[in-house]
Design a protein around this motif. Structure first.
Motif, PDB file in Angstrom:
ATOM      1  N   GLY A 309       3.111 -10.761  -0.779  1.00  0.00           N
ATOM      2  CA  GLY A 309       4.283  -9.917  -0.590  1.00  0.00           C
ATOM      3  C   GLY A 309       4.024  -8.471  -0.937  1.00  0.00           C
ATOM      4  O   GLY A 309       4.557  -7.552  -0.304  1.00  0.00           O
ATOM      5  N   PHE A 310       3.178  -8.245  -1.932  1.00  0.00           N
ATOM      6  CA  PHE A 310       2.794  -6.891  -2.313  1.00  0.00           C
ATOM      7  C   PHE A 310       2.042  -6.201  -1.184  1.00  0.00           C
ATOM      8  O   PHE A 310       2.174  -4.988  -0.973  1.00  0.00           O
ATOM      9  CB  PHE A 310       1.932  -6.956  -3.574  1.00  0.00           C
ATOM     10  N   ILE A 311       1.246  -6.965  -0.432  1.00  0.00           N
ATOM     11  CA  ILE A 311       0.499  -6.401   0.693  1.00  0.00           C
ATOM     12  C   ILE A 311       1.445  -6.047   1.842  1.00  0.00           C
ATOM     13  O   ILE A 311       1.338  -4.978   2.449  1.00  0.00           O
ATOM     14  CB  ILE A 311      -0.579  -7.385   1.166  1.00  0.00           C
ATOM     15  N   LEU A 312       2.368  -6.939   2.144  1.00  0.00           N
ATOM     16  CA  LEU A 312       3.223  -6.754   3.312  1.00  0.00           C
ATOM     17  C   LEU A 312       4.295  -5.703   3.098  1.00  0.00           C
ATOM     18  O   LEU A 312       4.708  -5.036   4.060  1.00  0.00           O
ATOM     19  CB  LEU A 312       3.871  -8.093   3.690  1.00  0.00           C
ATOM     20  N   THR A 313       4.766  -5.541   1.874  1.00  0.00           N
ATOM     21  CA  THR A 313       5.864  -4.601   1.618  1.00  0.00           C
ATOM     22  C   THR A 313       5.404  -3.221   1.194  1.00  0.00           C
ATOM     23  O   THR A 313       6.226  -2.312   1.068  1.00  0.00           O
ATOM     24  CB  THR A 313       6.797  -5.167   0.536  1.00  0.00           C
ATOM     25  N   VAL A 314       4.100  -3.024   0.946  1.00  0.00           N
ATOM     26  CA  VAL A 314       3.528  -1.716   0.587  1.00  0.00           C
ATOM     27  C   VAL A 314       4.320  -1.097  -0.572  1.00  0.00           C
ATOM     28  O   VAL A 314       4.899  -0.013  -0.469  1.00  0.00           O
ATOM     29  CB  VAL A 314       3.504  -0.750   1.797  1.00  0.00           C
ATOM     30  N   GLN A 315       4.345  -1.813  -1.679  1.00  0.00           N
ATOM     31  CA  GLN A 315       5.127  -1.352  -2.834  1.00  0.00           C
ATOM     32  C   GLN A 315       4.450  -0.211  -3.582  1.00  0.00           C
ATOM     33  O   GLN A 315       5.117   0.673  -4.103  1.00  0.00           O
ATOM     34  CB  GLN A 315       5.376  -2.533  -3.780  1.00  0.00           C
ATOM     35  N   ASP A 316       3.118  -0.242  -3.659  1.00  0.00           N
ATOM     36  CA  ASP A 316       2.381   0.788  -4.391  1.00  0.00           C
ATOM     37  C   ASP A 316       2.036   1.933  -3.441  1.00  0.00           C
ATOM     38  O   ASP A 316       1.323   1.745  -2.456  1.00  0.00           O
ATOM     39  CB  ASP A 316       1.108   0.185  -4.999  1.00  0.00           C
ATOM     40  N   LEU A 317       2.533   3.114  -3.727  1.00  0.00           N
ATOM     41  CA  LEU A 317       2.308   4.275  -2.863  1.00  0.00           C
ATOM     42  C   LEU A 317       1.310   5.255  -3.458  1.00  0.00           C
ATOM     43  O   LEU A 317       1.341   6.451  -3.143  1.00  0.00           O
ATOM     44  CB  LEU A 317       3.640   4.992  -2.602  1.00  0.00           C
ATOM     45  N   LEU A 324      -0.674   4.581   5.316  1.00  0.00           N
ATOM     46  CA  LEU A 324       0.660   4.042   5.056  1.00  0.00           C
ATOM     47  C   LEU A 324       1.290   4.637   3.810  1.00  0.00           C
ATOM     48  O   LEU A 324       2.514   4.792   3.753  1.00  0.00           O
ATOM     49  CB  LEU A 324       0.594   2.509   4.931  1.00  0.00           C
ATOM     50  N   TRP A 325       0.503   4.962   2.790  1.00  0.00           N
ATOM     51  CA  TRP A 325       1.076   5.452   1.532  1.00  0.00           C
ATOM     52  C   TRP A 325       1.852   6.757   1.749  1.00  0.00           C
ATOM     53  O   TRP A 325       2.930   6.951   1.189  1.00  0.00           O
ATOM     54  CB  TRP A 325      -0.034   5.657   0.500  1.00  0.00           C
ATOM     55  N   TYR A 326       1.316   7.650   2.545  1.00  0.00           N
ATOM     56  CA  TYR A 326       1.971   8.924   2.792  1.00  0.00           C
ATOM     57  C   TYR A 326       3.209   8.733   3.660  1.00  0.00           C
ATOM     58  O   TYR A 326       4.263   9.353   3.425  1.00  0.00           O
ATOM     59  CB  TYR A 326       0.988   9.889   3.475  1.00  0.00           C
TER      60      TYR A 326
END
Length: 479
Positions: A309-317, A324-326
């Motif tokens: 879930g952490f991978i799919l929802t991109v929680q860490d920016l 994706l982070w930006y």
């Protein structure tokens, strides 16, 4: 004269074989020298090397929480597999007096790199043999005799070992070598048709980083068709099933039509069904082990939520070499779920068109899938790039006429040098902003797009060349 030429060829093969082991030993020695540098050159703190999923520091934190009778997923530090935690966790707390910290973990990563290189070499040799057999089935084996065929297995293994990105990922205490090992093991097992091994590698790779799930398509093609097969139309023409001469009546055509079972490389369903069965067995076994490990502090649902879930929802920016982070730092929360679906579906939309077009080259299809997922995944690192650059060496003969090779190499070098500079200007010196670092990430993504486009174009051009030569051979035989 023939005996002398055979002796010379055997001597050359022995020299090449010996030189490969020399280069392998030198790469291991070079890694050990870098490991003994003070604090491993601080590579473990670089965002290009360590991500929230591959950082050994986060793994050590998760193991400390587990030893304290707490969930390793408490807080937001660890998001990896509990199996990886059980494997590397005890090594993070062991210290050898007078030796660098995490020396044992570094040695594990060095061993993983060596195993990866050996599997890449063995798979490359299998692909080269299959390529020669394909040319022979089309009566084009004179091409390999007239032109110099490079040992793709050795080249791919040495490119992987001496790639600076591979070395940085190994020395920088990233778990990427272990994830790459699972992927390469799956491809090796599929090429050798070792079904249990292929299924185990695929299940472990999917469990560790989720994105290798899409490799099931090239692995099914590998198990069904074999490592490398010419296009079916070429085989049909070569064996007389597809005739271009319309003057031949139907009776004569019927006599020339050969039985479907006589065609080489017919798709075999038996290893595919066995692969799916073994994949279910290994998945159940991995879930059982994860359940036993997670029973002490939580449940399997917590593992799926904090890991996949952490991978799919991109929680860490936090910044990385991806894009994706930006984007998700700037997008409104109202549109966040929509764009999450768009970015992840973007990978799935490319799967089937590429599979239809490159189904006769499943290993190259796997390389394309790995490159695309490395470009669009949530938390990419240089370890992902090290993998597909190493696999690119498998096709050194087919891609010999690929365009913009020097430009691609130059941009890779430039991005590798500019990325830490831009990060330093933004984070430490304060003379830049996030756009400085994101510019290198955009350039890196565009670079991978060009690599995919040009490599696929070069491979298709190579297939067209084989088709023209095969058609010419058929017309010469008819005349």
């Amino acid at each position: 004269m023939e005996a002398k030429t055979e002796e010379q060829s055997t001597k050359r093969k022995k020299q090449k074989h010996g030189s490969f082991w020399t280069w392998l030993a030198a790469s291991v020695l070079f890694r050990l020298v870098l490991i003994y540098f003070p604090k491993n050159l601080n590579l473990s703190s670089r965002p290009e090397v360590s991500t929230p999923l591959t950082s050994l520091r986060r793994l050590a934190e998760g193991y400390w929480l587990k030893q304290s009778s707490m969930s390793p997923y408490a807080g937001s530090m660890y998001h990896g597999s509990p199996l990886l935690l059980s494997l590397l966790g005890p090594l993070t707390v062991k210290r050898i007096e007078g030796q660098p910290n995490h020396l044992l973990c570094s040695l594990v990563f060095v061993v993983a790199d060596i195993l990866n290189a050996m599997l890449i070499r063995a798979t490359g040799q299998t692909l080269q043999v299959a390529y020669w057999q394909s040319l022979k089935s089309l009566d084009l084996d004179t091409i390999s005799e007239s032109s110099e065929v490079l040992p793709s297995g050795d080249i791919a293994a040495l490119v992987y070992l001496w790639n600076p990105l591979t070395i940085v990922a190994c020395v920088g205490l990233s778990t990427s070598p272990i994830e790459n090992f699972a992927i390469i093991l799956a491809l090796f097992g599929a090429c050798k048709r070792l079904v249990p091994l292929a299924a185990f590698g695929w299940v472990m790779a999917t469990h560790l980083s989720l994105y290798p799930m899409i490799l099931i398509i090239p692995m099914i093609l590998l198990l069904g068709y074999g490592p490398d097969t010419p296009r079916k139309l070429l085989l049909l023409r070569r064996y007389g099933k597809a005739e271009d001469d319309t003057s031949i009546d139907s009776c004569q055509q019927q006599e020339r039509v050969i039985n479907q079972s006589e065609l080489p490389h017919v798709f075999s369903w038996r290893p595919v069904m066995l692969f799916l069965l073994w994949a279910i067995v290994w998945s159940a076994y991995v879930l059982f082990l994860c359940g036993v490990s997670a029973k002490q502090y939580g449940s399997l649902w917590e593992m799926f939520e904090r890991m996949h879930g952490f991978i799919l929802t991109v929680q860490d920016l936090s910044p990385n070499i991806g894009v994706l982070w930006y984007f998700f730092a700037e997008v409104f929360d109202f549109f966040r779920n929509f764009f999450l679906i768009v970015f992840h579906m973007n990978i799935l939309f490319m799967i089937f068109p590429l599979a239809i077009r490159l189904k006769h080259r499943p290993c190259f299809l796997a390389f394309v899938y790995i490159t695309i997922s490395s470009m669009l995944k949530s938390y990419p690192s240089v370890g992902d790039s090290a993998l597909y650059i190493g696999l690119l060496g498998w096709f050194v003969n087919e891609l010999s006429e690929m365009r913009f090779s020097f430009c691609l190499f130059s941009v890779y070098v430039g991005v590798s040098l500019l990325s830490p500079v831009m990060h330093n200007l933004w984070i430490w010196r304060g003379t830049g902003n996030a756009n400085f670092y994101f510019a290198t990430a955009i350039t890196y993504a565009c670079l991978q797009i060009v690599l995919v486009i040009e490599s696929v174009s070069a491979m298709l051009n190579h297939d067209r060349k084989l088709r023209k030569l095969s058609n010419t051979k058929i017309h010469v035989d008819k005349s």
